[in-house]
Design a protein around this motif. Structure first.
Motif, PDB file in Angstrom:
ATOM      1  N   PRO A  72       1.168  -1.417  -0.167  1.00 11.00           N
ATOM      2  CA  PRO A  72      -0.009  -0.154  -0.095  1.00 11.00           C
ATOM      3  C   PRO A  72       0.779   1.093  -0.309  1.00 11.00           C
ATOM      4  O   PRO A  72       0.356   2.196  -0.302  1.00 11.00           O
ATOM      5  CB  PRO A  72      -0.772  -0.669   0.990  1.00 11.00           C
ATOM      6  CG  PRO A  72      -0.887  -1.483   1.482  1.00 11.00           C
ATOM      7  CD  PRO A  72       0.274  -2.086   1.435  1.00 11.00           C
ATOM      8  N   THR A 199      -5.184   6.708  -3.683  1.00  8.01           N
ATOM      9  CA  THR A 199      -4.609   7.181  -2.809  1.00  8.01           C
ATOM     10  C   THR A 199      -3.767   7.644  -2.100  1.00  8.01           C
ATOM     11  O   THR A 199      -3.462   7.834  -0.069  1.00  8.01           O
ATOM     12  CB  THR A 199      -3.783   5.557  -2.195  1.00  8.01           C
ATOM     13  OG1 THR A 199      -2.824   5.811  -3.152  1.00  8.01           O
ATOM     14  CG2 THR A 199      -4.281   4.552  -2.061  1.00  8.01           C
ATOM     15  N   PRO A 204      -1.303   5.698   3.959  1.00  8.56           N
ATOM     16  CA  PRO A 204      -2.267   4.921   3.785  1.00  8.56           C
ATOM     17  C   PRO A 204      -1.654   4.470   5.980  1.00  8.56           C
ATOM     18  O   PRO A 204      -0.977   4.862   6.655  1.00  8.56           O
ATOM     19  CB  PRO A 204      -0.857   3.793   3.206  1.00  8.56           C
ATOM     20  CG  PRO A 204       0.177   4.509   2.784  1.00  8.56           C
ATOM     21  CD  PRO A 204      -0.309   6.332   2.902  1.00  8.56           C
ATOM     22  N   HIS A 209      -3.126  -1.080  11.408  1.00  9.11           N
ATOM     23  CA  HIS A 209      -4.584  -0.753  11.648  1.00  9.11           C
ATOM     24  C   HIS A 209      -5.445  -0.862  10.303  1.00  9.11           C
ATOM     25  O   HIS A 209      -6.533  -1.662  11.328  1.00  9.11           O
ATOM     26  CB  HIS A 209      -4.171   0.033  11.625  1.00  9.11           C
ATOM     27  CG  HIS A 209      -4.043   1.603  12.493  1.00  9.11           C
ATOM     28  ND1 HIS A 209      -3.002   3.008  12.450  1.00  9.11           N
ATOM     29  CD2 HIS A 209      -3.265   1.375  13.629  1.00  9.11           C
ATOM     30  CE1 HIS A 209      -2.536   3.006  13.449  1.00  9.11           C
ATOM     31  NE2 HIS A 209      -2.598   2.088  13.942  1.00  9.11           N
ATOM     32  N   SER A 210      -4.808  -1.479   9.558  1.00 10.25           N
ATOM     33  CA  SER A 210      -5.433  -2.216   8.853  1.00 10.25           C
ATOM     34  C   SER A 210      -5.977  -3.372   8.969  1.00 10.25           C
ATOM     35  O   SER A 210      -6.487  -4.205   8.773  1.00 10.25           O
ATOM     36  CB  SER A 210      -5.082  -2.056   7.102  1.00 10.25           C
ATOM     37  OG  SER A 210      -4.593  -1.053   7.100  1.00 10.25           O
ATOM     38  N   ARG A 213      -8.692  -3.288  11.468  1.00  8.10           N
ATOM     39  CA  ARG A 213     -10.215  -3.549  10.599  1.00  8.10           C
ATOM     40  C   ARG A 213     -10.396  -4.360   9.313  1.00  8.10           C
ATOM     41  O   ARG A 213     -11.812  -4.882   9.774  1.00  8.10           O
ATOM     42  CB  ARG A 213      -9.771  -1.983   9.673  1.00  8.10           C
ATOM     43  CG  ARG A 213     -10.781  -1.545   8.855  1.00  8.10           C
ATOM     44  CD  ARG A 213     -12.043  -1.561   9.658  1.00  8.10           C
ATOM     45  NE  ARG A 213     -12.993  -0.913   8.803  1.00  8.10           N
ATOM     46  CZ  ARG A 213     -14.438  -1.151   9.204  1.00  8.10           C
ATOM     47  NH1 ARG A 213     -14.615  -1.060  10.297  1.00  8.10           N
ATOM     48  NH2 ARG A 213     -15.245  -0.059   8.320  1.00  8.10           N
ATOM     49  N   PHE A 214      -9.626  -5.042   9.644  1.00  9.49           N
ATOM     50  CA  PHE A 214      -9.841  -6.257   8.459  1.00  9.49           C
ATOM     51  C   PHE A 214     -10.404  -7.194   9.534  1.00  9.49           C
ATOM     52  O   PHE A 214     -11.679  -8.231   8.972  1.00  9.49           O
ATOM     53  CB  PHE A 214      -9.175  -6.982   7.562  1.00  9.49           C
ATOM     54  CG  PHE A 214      -8.914  -8.058   6.268  1.00  9.49           C
ATOM     55  CD1 PHE A 214      -9.112  -7.183   5.377  1.00  9.49           C
ATOM     56  CD2 PHE A 214      -9.111  -9.260   7.415  1.00  9.49           C
ATOM     57  CE1 PHE A 214      -9.847  -9.040   4.647  1.00  9.49           C
ATOM     58  CE2 PHE A 214      -9.574  -9.997   6.082  1.00  9.49           C
ATOM     59  CZ  PHE A 214      -9.692 -10.307   5.265  1.00  9.49           C
ATOM     60  N   GLU A 339     -11.764   1.398   1.021  1.00 10.86           N
ATOM     61  CA  GLU A 339     -10.603   1.466   1.444  1.00 10.86           C
ATOM     62  C   GLU A 339     -10.451  -0.393   1.131  1.00 10.86           C
ATOM     63  O   GLU A 339      -9.615  -1.096   1.502  1.00 10.86           O
ATOM     64  CB  GLU A 339     -11.299   0.268   3.208  1.00 10.86           C
ATOM     65  CG  GLU A 339     -11.874   0.934   3.922  1.00 10.86           C
ATOM     66  CD  GLU A 339     -13.071  -0.389   5.626  1.00 10.86           C
ATOM     67  OE1 GLU A 339     -12.244   0.113   6.011  1.00 10.86           O
ATOM     68  OE2 GLU A 339     -13.244  -0.826   5.029  1.00 10.86           O
ATOM     69  N   GLU A 342      -5.587  -1.269   1.327  1.00  9.94           N
ATOM     70  CA  GLU A 342      -5.779  -1.966   2.252  1.00  9.94           C
ATOM     71  C   GLU A 342      -6.088  -2.859   2.551  1.00  9.94           C
ATOM     72  O   GLU A 342      -5.409  -4.010   3.564  1.00  9.94           O
ATOM     73  CB  GLU A 342      -6.081  -0.335   3.732  1.00  9.94           C
ATOM     74  CG  GLU A 342      -5.676   0.510   3.591  1.00  9.94           C
ATOM     75  CD  GLU A 342      -6.769   1.521   2.690  1.00  9.94           C
ATOM     76  OE1 GLU A 342      -6.786   2.235   3.300  1.00  9.94           O
ATOM     77  OE2 GLU A 342      -6.584   1.362   1.464  1.00  9.94           O
ATOM     78  N   MET A 343      -7.495  -3.270   2.349  1.00  8.06           N
ATOM     79  CA  MET A 343      -7.951  -4.015   2.378  1.00  8.06           C
ATOM     80  C   MET A 343      -7.851  -5.617   1.780  1.00  8.06           C
ATOM     81  O   MET A 343      -7.593  -6.936   2.093  1.00  8.06           O
ATOM     82  CB  MET A 343      -9.652  -4.343   2.653  1.00  8.06           C
ATOM     83  CG  MET A 343     -10.212  -3.192   3.740  1.00  8.06           C
ATOM     84  SD  MET A 343      -9.597  -4.159   5.321  1.00  8.06           S
ATOM     85  CE  MET A 343      -8.926  -2.420   5.929  1.00  8.06           C
TER      86      MET A 343
END
Length: 396
Positions: A72, A199, A204, A209-210, A213-214, A339, A342-343
């Motif tokens: 990313p 992006t 990023p 953190h990514s 969140r995932f 997202e 990152e996702m």
């Protein structure tokens, strides 16, 4: 002077569709498929033990997993076009390391190849999400695999034939040439980033953190698990089929031919796409997970009979092709637009972990048990995962 471009090229420059991305994936597949069977066979020739081959794959998978989280940042700094180009360049460089036919060269070549494939996978997914409507994914994903079917059918056997008959350099040169052709085609297309999704407008997030969140999204977790399990079976098939056949007294080429035959079933991906549209992605995945698990378990029981094992592995490949045809759809439908980079990076870790965790487990098993124990472990993973596949939405 007025220049007339081919119709397909003008169309791609205006708004690339599923055929354009399928062609990119097919060219990438040629570069990778030519070495798919060469790599484990050369590793076995260097270290002389199936357990040590497993350890090499596990080490490469772990390193590739860690490295993939910088992609990313690369997309942010370089944009998608240059990140994709970097991935292709690494596929061109990797054969040079492998061609040394040494342990350091083997490991460096595998690492370079893994990171290059990660760059390509993530950026191609971003392009697909930008240009393909979610309702059309059940058409575009099977088409992408269908286009790559020739590469994965011919490539493994052709690579081993070149390696064994005219020399390793020819196999590696063919792979590098295919990657160079991919790079040329990609730049002809002149794909551009969508400014609304670029992006560069924000930094990023940090990898953890990514990841957090995932993990917080149940549909993401389920999509990742499905992808990981199907990818782990392909890792098992590519690495341990040629090793099993060599240990059974057959030639290197016999293993490559089985791999090619299994990949040839990719031509059936449109059939799975139609089944998914008629009966749903959920039902297709449930049936294929059960079929692959049962076939692999029976192969362990029949491990003394190479012909039976090969037949069962091909049945397993038939089921796994179905998983490939529709297995990415749960993620592609669930991911939010803002997202995506990152996702997609976190989701794509299924590839690295499928080349890390199973080989690490198999290395432990092979320390104490013969090769068929690996078949049993892989079958159990497939069958246990059926429980989680049940949680896909019935309407999917």
């Amino acid at each position: 002077m007025h220049v007339r471009y081919p119709i397909w090229l003008r169309s791609a420059q205006q708004r690339p569709g599923s055929s354009v991305f399928a062609t990119l994936f097919a060219l990438e597949s040629v570069a990778r498929a030519l070495l798919a069977t060469v790599i484990p066979l050369q590793a076995l020739a260097i270290v002389h033990d199936a357990r040590d081959v497993s350890l090499i794959y596990a080490a490469v998978g772990l390193t590739g997993l860690v490295a993939s989280f910088i992609i990313p940042w690369l997309v942010d700094r370089l944009n998608r076009r240059w990140c994709y180009s970097l991935g292709v360049a690494l596929l061109i460089v990797a054969p040079a390391f492998l061609a040394t036919v040494t342990l350091p060269g083997q490991v460096l070549g595998m690492l370079t190849r893994v990171f290059g494939a990660a760059c390509l996978s993530i950026t191609l997914s971003l392009y697909i999400l930008q240009h393909i409507n979610k309702r059309d994914l059940s058409v575009s994903e099977p088409r992408r695999l269908q286009y790559s079917a020739v590469a994965w059918t011919v490539g493994p056997a052709a690579g081993v034939a070149l390696y064994g008959t005219v020399g390793p350099m020819w196999a590696y040169a063919a792979s590098a040439a295919a990657a160079a052709a991919l790079l040329g085609f990609f730049w002809i297309l002149r794909l551009a980033d969508n400014p609304a999704l670029a992006t560069a407008t924000r930094r990023p997030p940090m990898p953890w953190h990514s990841l957090r969140r995932f993990i917080a999204q149940p549909r993401m977790r389920l999509a990742w698990l499905i992808a990981f399990v199907r990818s782990s079976w392909w890792t098992f098939f590519f690495v341990y089929t040629p090793i099993y056949l060599v240990q059974s007294g057959l030639t290197d080429l016999s293993g490559a031919l089985v791999i090619s035959a299994g990949n040839g079933l990719l031509f059936l991906t449109p059939v799975y796409g139609r089944l998914a549209r008629r009966y749903g992605v959920r039902l297709v995945l449930l049936v294929t997970f059960v079929a692959v698990g049962v076939a692999t378990l029976v192969a362990a029981i029949a491990s003394a009979h190479a012909a039976v094992v090969v037949t069962l592995f091909l049945i397993g490949a038939l089921g796994c092709v179905g998983m490939d045809a529709v297995g990415s759809i749960p993620f592609l439908r669930a991911v939010r637009a803002h997202e995506r980079p990152e996702m997609t990076t976190v989701y794509r870790t299924y590839l690295d972990i499928s080349e890390l965790a199973p080989p690490a487990l198999f290395a432990v098993l092979l320390t104490f048990q013969p090769l068929p124990s690996v078949f049993v472990a892989q079958a159990v993973l497939m069958l246990v995962s059926v429980w989680w596949v049940r949680y896909l939405p019935r309407g999917m």
